[in-house]
Write a protein that holds these residues in place. Sequence first.
Motif, short mmCIF file in Angstrom:
data_model
loop_
_atom_site.label_atom_id
_atom_site.label_comp_id
_atom_site.label_asym_id
_atom_site.label_seq_id
_atom_site.Cartn_x
_atom_site.Cartn_y
_atom_site.Cartn_z
N ASP A 80 0.81 -1.22 0.00
CA ASP A 80 0.00 0.00 0.00
C ASP A 80 0.84 1.27 0.00
N ARG A 119 -0.90 -5.30 -12.08
CA ARG A 119 -2.34 -5.42 -11.85
C ARG A 119 -2.71 -6.80 -11.34
N TYR A 122 -1.79 -6.97 -7.63
CA TYR A 122 -2.71 -6.19 -6.78
C TYR A 122 -4.13 -6.75 -6.81
N ARG A 123 -4.52 -7.39 -7.92
CA ARG A 123 -5.85 -8.00 -7.97
C ARG A 123 -5.94 -9.14 -6.95
N GLU A 126 -6.28 -7.59 -3.54
CA GLU A 126 -7.67 -7.20 -3.28
C GLU A 126 -8.51 -8.40 -2.88
N GLU A 133 -10.04 -1.85 -2.90
CA GLU A 133 -10.05 -1.42 -4.29
C GLU A 133 -9.59 0.03 -4.40
N ASN A 136 -5.78 0.48 -4.33
CA ASN A 136 -5.01 -0.24 -5.35
C ASN A 136 -4.43 0.75 -6.35
#
Length: 202
Positions: A80, A119, A122-123, A126, A133, A136
């Motif tokens: 983060d 992505r 990070y997906r 999540e 979300e 992200n």
Amino acid sequence: MTSTMAGPSSAAELDAARLLLAKMGIDPAELVAEPVVRAEVPTFAEYIPVVAAAVSESTRRAYSSYWKRLEQHWGARRLDEPTPSELKQLAEEAKAHALVRRNSRGGRSAAENFIAATRCLYRHAENDGVITEAGNPARKVAKPRRLPSTRRAVHDLGLVEINEAAATTGDDPELDMLLLRLHTETACRRGDILQARPEPHR
């Protein structure tokens, strides 16, 4: 003796409070809900192996070099912490250091693949509840726009000339013609032919 207890809030005061909370991105229900204790956000070095073990072999092979770049730069940072601008900067570095090949497009594919790998990471974060979300940063980094393909079909006259040359020259014209027909009818690539193996009749 004057009471220090405040009286009921007016409608205007409540509206002002709601407006302030909305600007801060806070749902009023969150103020009365039980506090949620979140686990500490992992570092890139801690979380990349988790995702690498969860994806398919083809995905791992496609993204491993980009995850390695993330780990080299930010291994000790939490997921983060980086901003969208920092991710964009790393994508530009991947673009600048991309291998130059005959069909190179200036490193655009390297930047696109780096963002796709980020992505994907990070997906999973999540889905695991590691980040939200809204938190992200990869969602806020756009992929480079793809350039028009440089691939072009061989015109009919050129295809006839190629087939004539294959049928009249070479060590094994019959095999050459068979390979050309396979390419013409299926549009398969060279790598598919190189991996082809004879299969015995059943």
